[in-house]
Every structure is written in structure tokens, then in C-alpha cells.
Design an enzyme around this catalytic site. Structure first.
Site: not given
Ligand code: GLC
Ligand code: CA
Length: 560
Positions: A98, A198, A255, A327-328
Site C-alpha cells: 500500500d 492511497d 484509490e 477495509h473502508d
Molecule cells: C485511504 C485508506 C483509508 C485511510 C485513508 C488515509 O482512504 O483506504 O483507510 O484512512 O486513506 O490514509
């Protein structure tokens, strides 16, 4: 389209903290992933995305990195990581780390040095401003409150669009970018398959800082308004790609929220910044600027429209990465299926859609078992910073404690973070110690041990779907073929062709508990997969049971 090694792959996301604990400390670890490689190989997984395992104070569960070159001791050692990459590799499984580079942890050496000398080199790694001038802008952090906090012991403040322990890195500073590329290459040299990237849209800020129209009573403004105005992220992303990923033919999945509609080709086109990016259209559907408590539920018709819009949008451009959860997010089966109708058949139906759409499927740990949301009985059972913030937002908006808990339970990220359910035994076989987060009591009925040996289980069904995607007879069409909606107007029918000049496959799902019949587009067909025992066909139509999903190979091609 130029073929790439990842086009026909199936990916799986591991949230290490909750996957498998081998030393009894209640926290999943890298050795736990190594021990479960047989399980993942058996399922048919080719790519493993591992959520962050770097050194971290865990303010945001590892998405706050204190050292990009070290493994957090709670997860294991760098030797474990090297072993994982090698052992996965010998099974043909590639590992994605990640890449969290919009921000680091406030405990990272760079930030500590910025505190010690805000006017020096490391002060320029972050966005620092003089405190005496007040807040430079009214952006609301994703986790609540203003995006600015005092830089301890100084007369400065710093920017954090996430938690205050996640200071934003200043991408405008070339030295910062060099540090990031150095780190990416260091990891790629270890033989990684690539990265999940991310929060990447946040690296480009609309500068100079300014206020946007407040959208809540707190007087702050969602960061989305700023993102709409930010221009030029492509320059950073292209530079990063050329300096790192491209040299290794690495796979990257972004993402990306809030991309501008005409930017899709820049992101995932043939020469795009990334190999692919997640399709979040259905996960975002119904979200409200006020917060989770105000979100609208998604109906089967909404879900269908989301799927088809995304498929159409990416059709001539590239591949989305298809997800029902991560996971979110809450568990996909609890989110997309109406309450009271979550069962093995409907779970398999969702799986059929997600894995048969054009794109690169990402399965989140436990999804292949049909893991469901957790019934939280108190906010104290929740660990996630974001859920706690949304709970407060709901209370501030006037909801009772009970209603606020109900509202945030539906969307809580901890739904997906409860430990993986391996067995029906103590702690679902996740740990011999005390799990860091509650285990879902439904592990007595939903667990891997039972499902792996059950030919009718959700797990076995996922395995068949993956095998079908890889079957040489259908692979070409399932990977590269078009998606053509079929019977789009028929309520709660989600069906589409996957089609190329050689083959027409029909995927048809009845997204409701009541049976309904659909017209068949072809007179002869072969059933490739069916989530029910029977298929009731006659005179050019099929009666689909509640939540029945079928995949048919049509012998006479339907019109393209
Ligand atoms: C992304 C991750 C999340 C995290 C955020 C800040 O959205 O998937 O879990 O809280 O970034 O890093
Ligand atoms: Ca452990």
C-alpha cells in the site's frame, strides 16, 4: 488494446491486522499471511494487496507511516516480508504494498525534524503556516474538525486532510517527490508486483489556500470543493510513473475519489497514470455531505445503474477494478442486499455480478465467505477514528445515541475489520490471544473451515467464478469482451452480455426475493454457472428464483 500481465488476474485484499495471528498477541501478522498462502492459492488468487504493514503508531491503523523502510514489529520483520514475497511468488502470486504518500505519520523522522526546525529543510516537506495569521483555509478534515493543527512547540500550524497524526506531505517540493520515488523503487527492487495507491487525489492542492462556502454548521467546507478546483495532478503522477512503476512493469491500482469526469483516460487509459483504479460509484452512492447519518440506502436499481454507468465509461478506455467492499466500507452483502434477504443465494448473486463485469476483480478478505456486518452494541466496541467522528457528527445533528449508533453501524469501517473467520472455534480461529477487535459471533455459521469443504458454500462458488474467468474457453471474452446491458428496463433484473466476435455469454441476476422471468436472447445455451440447483426454462424464457444468478453461453450470438 496492448495486453498487460494483470488484465486477466484476480486480486485479493488483506487487512493484515485482522487476517491471521500466529503469535497470540491478538494482531494478525505477516507470518499469518504466509501460513494462509495455500488457502489463497486454492481460491485462485493471483495478486495480493496488503494494507500497510510499515512502522506506524496506528492512529489510522497503519495508514499513518512512521518509516517507509521498516515493518512494524507487531506485523513481523522485513525478513518475514521478503519471505512472503518469495513464497507468494513461487505460487505465481504477486504482492502489492500500500503506497501511502499523501501524508506520513507525525512520528515520522521528517515531521519530527520539521518540529525541531520549522524553517529548515524538513519544514518544507509539509504545509506549514504562521499561526498568528489564523487558519489559511476552512477545509474540514476527512476525520472531522479543521485541517490545521499547531506544530508542537512552534508558532506554526500544519495541514492534515486526514487525522492530525497524518500531516500532509508537500508534493510541490521536488525533494519530497525524490524521497517517495526512492522508496517506491526500493520496494520494487524486492520483487513486488506493484502498489495500491492511497488517497492519491489529495496530493494536489488548489493553492494558494482559500476558504470555500461552508457546508455545515461548523463553518467548514468539505475538501471536495477544493479538489474540484485543483489542477495539474497529472504532472506529479506521470513523473512518479516514469521514475518508478514503468521501469518495473508494475501493476498499480489507484484509490481515486473525485476525479474529474473527463480525466478517466488520463488515469487508466492505455498510457494512463495507473494500471487501474477502483470503481467506487456504488460505494459512494447515496452518500450525503452532512455525514453517514444522512446517507440514502442503495436499491437494486441504483446498483444496476452504477454498474452500467461505470462499465460504459471505462469500455473504450481501460479497466476499472471492481469491488463490493474493502477495509473502508461495510461488508458488501450487508450494504447492497436488503436487510432480511442476506443469504447464501443472494451473496452468490452479488459475487456473480462483481466477478463477471468487465474489469479486474478485487476480493476483500472474508468476502469469499460471505462475511457480514457486525452488530455493534455500543460505540465503545468501535475502534475506527472515522466511525467515532461520524458518531459525533450524528449526535451533533440531534440524533439520539441509539440512532447515532445505528446510523454509523451501517457504514462503519470496523464492519470489514473484524477478524477473519477461519473456524467456528474460539475467536473464529483468528488468534489464540485476545483479538484486537471483536470477532463477529456469526463465525459459528460463517467460517472458512466449513465452507472450504462444502460444495454448496459461498467460498466454493467464488472459487468456481474465479475458475470460470480463467477457463481458456471463456477467458478472452470475460477479460476483454464488451459488457452490453440486457433487459436494463426490467426492474430488479441485472443482466448483461459479455461478448466478443467469437462468443456471447449472458449473465442474468434476479435482484429481489420474488421469482421473475426473463426473456432469453438465444434459443440454445449452455449453463456455465448457476447459484441455484435448477434453471426453469421454457419457450424462450427463464424463470429466475429470488436472487438467482446464471451465466449462460448463448449458442446463437445475440446482436452486438
Ligand atoms: C485511504 C485508506 C483509508 C485511510 C485513508 C488515509 O482512504 O483506504 O483507510 O484512512 O486513506 O490514509
Ligand atoms: Ca500477531
Amino acid at each position: 488494446m496492448k495486453k498487460k500481465w494483470w488484465h486477466d488476474k484476480v486480486a485479493y485484499q488483506i487487512y493484515p491486522k485482522s487476517f491471521y495471528d500466529t503469535n497470540g498477541d491478538g494482531i494478525g501478522d505477516i507470518r499469518g499471511i504466509i501460513e494462509k498462502l495455500d488457502y489463497l492459492e486454492d481460491l485462485g488468487i493471483d495478486i495480493l494487496w496488503i494494507s500497510p504493514v510499515y512502522l506506524s503508531p496506528f492512529a489510522d491503523q497503519g495508514y499513518d507511516i512512521a518509516d517507509y523502510y521498516q515493518i512494524d514489529p507487531r506485523f513481523g520483520t522485513m525478513k518475514d516480508m521478503d519471505e512472503l514475497i518469495a513464497k507468494a511468488g513461487s505460487r505465481g502470486i504477486r504482492i502489492l504494498m500500500d503506497l501511502v504518500v499523501n501524508h506520513c505519520s507525525d512520528e515520522h523522522e521528517w515531521f519530527q525534524k520539521a518540529i525541531a526546525d520549522p524553517d529548515g529543510k524538513y519544514g518544507k516537506y509539509f504545509y506549514l503556516e504562521d499561526a498568528k495569521n489564523g487558519l489559511p483555509c476552512n477545509w474540514r478534515s476527512y476525520f472531522g474538525g479543521p485541517c490545521w493543527d499547531a506544530l508542537p512547540g512552534t508558532d506554526k500550524i500544519y495541514l492534515h486532510v486526514f487525522h492530525k497524526k497524518q500531516p500532509d506531505l508537500n508534493w510541490e517540493n521536488p525533494e519530497v517527490r525524490e524521497e517517495i520515488y526512492k522508496n517506491i523503487n526500493w520496494w520494487l527492487q524486492k520483487g513486488l508486483g506493484g502498489f495500491r495507491i492511497d488517497a492519491i487525489i489529495n496530493i494536489k492542492k488548489a493553492l494558494p489556500f482559500k476558504n470555500y462556502a461552508p457546508d455545515r454548521e461548523d463553518g467548514l467546507s468539505s475538501i471536495n470543493h477544493m479538489l474540484e478546483e485543483a489542477e495539474g495532478i497529472g504532472v506529479f503522477l506521470e513523473e512518479m510513473k516514469h521514475r518508478t512503476f514503468e521501469k518495473y512493469d508494475a501493476f498499480t491500482v489507484g484509490e481515486v475519489f473525485n476525479a474529474k469526469p473527463d480525466e478517466l483516460a488520463d488515469f487508466i487509459g492505455e498510457n494512463g497514470h495507473f494500471s487501474t483504479m477502483f470503481d467506487f460509484r456504488s460505494t459512494c452512492f447515496g452518500s450525503s455531505p452532512k455525514g453517514w447519518y444522512d446517507s440514502l440506502p442503495i436499491t437494486p436499481e441504483d446498483y444496476k445503474n452504477c454498474c452500467f454507468e461505470s462499465q460504459a465509461e471505462a469500455a473504450d478506455i481501460g479497466f476499472y477494478a471492481n469491488v463490493i467492499e474493502n477495509h473502508d466500507e461495510p461488508r458488501g452483502v450487508s450494504h447492497y442486499l436488503p436487510e432480511g434477504e442476506v443469504n447464501d443465494t443472494s451473496k452468490k448473486m452479488l459475487a456473480t455480478i462483481s466477478l463477471m463485469l468487465r474489469g479486474i476483480p478485487f476480493i476483500y478478505q472474508g468476502q469469499e465467505l460471505g462475511m457480514e456486518n457486525m452488530a455493534f452494541s455500543s460505540i465503545d466496541e468501535i475502534d475506527d477514528v472515522n466511525t467515532k467522528n461520524e458518531y459525533k457528527t450524528a449526535l451533533d445533528a440531534g440524533l439520539s445515541e441509539e440512532d447515532a449508533l445505528k446510523a454509523v453501524s451501517r457504514y462503519s469501517r470496523d464492519n470489514a475489520r473484524t477478524p477473519m473467520q477461519w473456524t467456528d472455534g474460539p475467536n473464529a480461529g483468528f488468534t489464540t490471544g485476545k483479538p484486537w477487535l471483536l470477532v463477529n459471533p456469526n463465525h459459528v455459521s460463517i467460517n472458512a473451515a466449513a465452507q472450504v469443504k462444502d460444495p454448496a458454500s459461498v467460498y466454493t462458488y467464488y472459487k468456481k467464478l474465479i475458475a470460470l474467468r480463467k477457463n481458456e474457453d471463456y477467458k478472452q471474452t470475460l477479460v476483454y469482451g464488451k459488457t452490453v446491458p440486457y433487459l436494463k428496463e426490467q426492474k430488479n433484473i441485472l443482466s448483461f452480455f459479455r461478448q466478443d466476435e467469437h462468443q456471447t455469454l449472458l449473465v442474468a441476476a434476479n435482484f429481489q426475493s420474488k421469482p421473475q422471468s426473463i426473456k432469453l436472447p438465444c434459443s440454445n445455451y449452455r449453463v456455465l454457472l448457476n447459484n441455484c440447483d435448477q434453471i426453469a426454462a421454457d419457450h424462450g424464457s427463464v424463470l429466475l428464483e429470488g436472487y438467482q444468478a446464471v451465466i449462460l453461453e448463448c449458442s446463437a450470438p445475440a446482436p452486438l
